[in-house]
Design an enzyme around this catalytic site. Structure first.
Site, PDB file in Angstrom:
ATOM      1  CE  LYS A  66      40.446  38.476  32.598  1.00 29.60           C
ATOM      2  NZ  LYS A  66      41.775  39.023  32.245  1.00 29.60           N
ATOM      3  NE  ARG A 124      43.039  32.777  33.648  1.00 36.31           N
ATOM      4  CZ  ARG A 124      42.787  33.887  34.342  1.00 36.31           C
ATOM      5  NH1 ARG A 124      41.727  33.970  35.102  1.00 36.31           N
ATOM      6  NH2 ARG A 124      43.606  34.898  34.264  1.00 36.31           N
ATOM      7  NE  ARG A 138      47.148  44.512  37.702  1.00 36.46           N
ATOM      8  CZ  ARG A 138      46.565  43.417  37.247  1.00 36.46           C
ATOM      9  NH1 ARG A 138      45.289  43.424  36.927  1.00 36.46           N
ATOM     10  NH2 ARG A 138      47.259  42.320  37.087  1.00 36.46           N
ATOM     11  NE  ARG A 158      47.376  40.443  40.068  1.00 38.33           N
ATOM     12  CZ  ARG A 158      46.385  40.146  39.228  1.00 38.33           C
ATOM     13  NH1 ARG A 158      45.241  40.789  39.289  1.00 38.33           N
ATOM     14  NH2 ARG A 158      46.535  39.203  38.331  1.00 38.33           N
ATOM     15  NE  ARG A 161      49.008  37.469  34.862  1.00 37.86           N
ATOM     16  CZ  ARG A 161      48.964  38.751  35.218  1.00 37.86           C
ATOM     17  NH1 ARG A 161      50.062  39.401  35.524  1.00 37.86           N
ATOM     18  NH2 ARG A 161      47.806  39.361  35.261  1.00 37.86           N
TER      19      ARG A 161
HETATM   20  P1  AP5 Z   1      42.329  45.046  35.129  1.00 43.34           P
HETATM   21  O1  AP5 Z   1      40.904  45.466  35.139  1.00 43.34           O
HETATM   22  O2  AP5 Z   1      42.998  44.762  36.428  1.00 43.34           O
HETATM   23  O3  AP5 Z   1      42.534  43.871  34.071  1.00 43.34           O
HETATM   24  P2  AP5 Z   1      42.185  42.321  34.171  1.00 43.34           P
HETATM   25  O4  AP5 Z   1      41.809  41.880  32.807  1.00 43.34           O
HETATM   26  O5  AP5 Z   1      41.227  42.062  35.282  1.00 43.34           O
HETATM   27  O6  AP5 Z   1      43.638  41.808  34.510  1.00 43.34           O
HETATM   28  P3  AP5 Z   1      44.159  40.676  35.473  1.00 43.34           P
HETATM   29  O7  AP5 Z   1      45.652  40.808  35.481  1.00 43.34           O
HETATM   30  O8  AP5 Z   1      43.490  40.732  36.818  1.00 43.34           O
HETATM   31  O9  AP5 Z   1      43.733  39.424  34.716  1.00 43.34           O
HETATM   32  P4  AP5 Z   1      44.293  38.047  34.822  1.00 43.34           P
HETATM   33  O10 AP5 Z   1      43.305  37.309  34.012  1.00 43.34           O
HETATM   34  O11 AP5 Z   1      45.718  37.868  34.460  1.00 43.34           O
HETATM   35  O12 AP5 Z   1      44.300  37.799  36.413  1.00 43.34           O
HETATM   36  P5  AP5 Z   1      43.324  37.077  37.414  1.00 43.34           P
HETATM   37  O13 AP5 Z   1      43.298  37.871  38.651  1.00 43.34           O
HETATM   38  O14 AP5 Z   1      42.041  36.669  36.787  1.00 43.34           O
HETATM   39  O15 AP5 Z   1      43.156  46.189  34.355  1.00 43.34           O
HETATM   40  C1  AP5 Z   1      44.568  46.082  34.222  1.00 43.34           C
HETATM   41  C2  AP5 Z   1      45.201  47.490  34.340  1.00 43.34           C
HETATM   42  O16 AP5 Z   1      44.778  48.275  33.224  1.00 43.34           O
HETATM   43  C3  AP5 Z   1      44.755  48.245  35.598  1.00 43.34           C
HETATM   44  O17 AP5 Z   1      45.836  48.989  36.076  1.00 43.34           O
HETATM   45  C4  AP5 Z   1      43.630  49.165  35.100  1.00 43.34           C
HETATM   46  O18 AP5 Z   1      43.520  50.352  35.870  1.00 43.34           O
HETATM   47  C5  AP5 Z   1      44.074  49.446  33.655  1.00 43.34           C
HETATM   48  N1  AP5 Z   1      42.966  49.640  32.724  1.00 43.34           N
HETATM   49  C6  AP5 Z   1      41.768  48.975  32.697  1.00 43.34           C
HETATM   50  N2  AP5 Z   1      41.003  49.430  31.681  1.00 43.34           N
HETATM   51  C7  AP5 Z   1      41.742  50.381  31.040  1.00 43.34           C
HETATM   52  C8  AP5 Z   1      41.498  51.229  29.903  1.00 43.34           C
HETATM   53  N3  AP5 Z   1      40.348  51.181  29.212  1.00 43.34           N
HETATM   54  N4  AP5 Z   1      42.489  52.065  29.521  1.00 43.34           N
HETATM   55  C9  AP5 Z   1      43.671  52.124  30.209  1.00 43.34           C
HETATM   56  N5  AP5 Z   1      43.948  51.374  31.297  1.00 43.34           N
HETATM   57  C10 AP5 Z   1      43.006  50.505  31.700  1.00 43.34           C
HETATM   58  O19 AP5 Z   1      44.132  35.710  37.659  1.00 43.34           O
HETATM   59  C11 AP5 Z   1      45.413  35.734  38.276  1.00 43.34           C
HETATM   60  C12 AP5 Z   1      45.953  34.322  38.318  1.00 43.34           C
HETATM   61  O20 AP5 Z   1      45.079  33.470  39.094  1.00 43.34           O
HETATM   62  C13 AP5 Z   1      46.081  33.595  36.968  1.00 43.34           C
HETATM   63  O21 AP5 Z   1      47.274  33.928  36.293  1.00 43.34           O
HETATM   64  C14 AP5 Z   1      46.013  32.131  37.400  1.00 43.34           C
HETATM   65  O22 AP5 Z   1      47.229  31.699  37.931  1.00 43.34           O
HETATM   66  C15 AP5 Z   1      44.997  32.168  38.530  1.00 43.34           C
HETATM   67  N6  AP5 Z   1      43.619  31.937  38.038  1.00 43.34           N
HETATM   68  C16 AP5 Z   1      42.574  32.816  38.097  1.00 43.34           C
HETATM   69  N7  AP5 Z   1      41.469  32.277  37.547  1.00 43.34           N
HETATM   70  C17 AP5 Z   1      41.832  31.027  37.127  1.00 43.34           C
HETATM   71  C18 AP5 Z   1      41.131  29.990  36.455  1.00 43.34           C
HETATM   72  N8  AP5 Z   1      39.836  30.129  36.101  1.00 43.34           N
HETATM   73  N9  AP5 Z   1      41.806  28.851  36.164  1.00 43.34           N
HETATM   74  C19 AP5 Z   1      43.109  28.688  36.523  1.00 43.34           C
HETATM   75  N10 AP5 Z   1      43.825  29.654  37.145  1.00 43.34           N
HETATM   76  C20 AP5 Z   1      43.196  30.812  37.448  1.00 43.34           C
END
Ligand code: AP5
Length: 214
Positions: free
Chosen positions: A16, A91, A126, A160, A171
């Site tokens: 994402k 979410r 990552r 992270r 997660r």
């Molecule tokens: P990446 O692009 O980093 O993936 P992502 O989907 O953004 O993953 P996140 O781990 O950031 O998502 P998340 O939803 O768990 O975390 P968030 O920060 O929102 O890609 C992942 C890896 O794959 C990278 O190494 C990349 O290089 C690789 N990759 C990408 N595309 C690829 C491809 N095509 N092929 C191969 N490799 C690839 O949230 C973190 C925490 O914050 C949550 O757990 C929660 O506690 C809190 N939080 C955030 N938003 C909310 C909300 N709205 N409500 C409540 N809590 C929240």
């Protein structure tokens, strides 16, 4: 489509953030990531950041009211008036309802689909830059020079805290239980488009742009 109020929906590690950054650049709209905003609050050591850290490190969702407040403030800023790409919000169903109450109905929700096995492999490899937030993967997209950020030259990439095996498991569980119901929520509103999140990052971007511009 003339307005671009977009949202990336998908499991942790689906790509994402990677894709939202590309979309924001291509369409000249801000990338609004709740994960990045919460990590910034955590880094600064604010009261909210400290509380959020407890949930995030355990792989749990931060309470709705905290996240809704942050997003409301961010989307009221001037640069979001012409559209935005949300990454990691909504979410939960209450968060989606709160967004609608703000008068901000989404034009397109892009579901990036990947398997749980792919998630584990991606998150386990990552690395990110603590200075500018650029994201790398040990195998899929390593930095040109080991441990040095391509974008800002910072030395010392980090893993992270929530990319540890137990937190990844939690997660994924939170995603299936609390976030996946949004797929039907947005399908019912006629704005859902799904793309396969596997394949090269460029191919995934092309599929997303096709859906956004359709
Ligand atoms: P990446 O692009 O980093 O993936 P992502 O989907 O953004 O993953 P996140 O781990 O950031 O998502 P998340 O939803 O768990 O975390 P968030 O920060 O929102 O890609 C992942 C890896 O794959 C990278 O190494 C990349 O290089 C690789 N990759 C990408 N595309 C690829 C491809 N095509 N092929 C191969 N490799 C690839 O949230 C973190 C925490 O914050 C949550 O757990 C929660 O506690 C809190 N939080 C955030 N938003 C909310 C909300 N709205 N409500 C409540 N809590 C929240």
């Amino acid at each position: 489509m003339t307005s671009y109020r977009l949202m990336m929906l998908g499991a942790p590690g689906a790509g994402k953030g990677t894709q939202a950054k590309r979309l924001a650049e291509e369409l000249s709209i801000p990338h609004v990531s709740t994960g990045d905003m919460l990590r910034e609050a955590k880094r600064k050591g604010t009261e909210m950041g400290k509380k959020a850290a407890e949930y995030m490190n355990a792989g749990d969702l931060v309470p709705d009211e905290v996240v809704i407040g942050i997003v409301k403030d961010r989307l009221a800023e001037e640069d979001a008036a012409g559209g935005f790409v949300l990454d990691g919000f909504p979410r939960t169903i209450p968060q989606a309802e709160a967004l609608e109450k703000m008068g901000l109905e989404l034009d397109r929700v892009i579901e990036v689909a990947v398997t749980d096995e792919e998630v584990v492999s991606r998150l386990s490899g990552r690395m990110s830059c603590p200075s500018c937030g650029a994201v790398y993967h040990q195998e899929a997209s390593p930095p040109k020079e080991e441990n040095v950020c391509d974008q800002c030259g910072h030395e010392g990439l980090i893993v992270r805290e929530d990319d540890q095996p137990e937190a990844i498991k939690q997660r994924l569980e939170s995603y299936h239980r609390q976030t996946a119901p949004l797929i039907d929520f947005y399908r019912d509103r006629g704005v859902l488009a799904s793309v396969e999140g596997v394949g090269s990052m460029d191919d995934v971007t092309a599929s997303i742009l096709e859906k956004v511009k359709a």
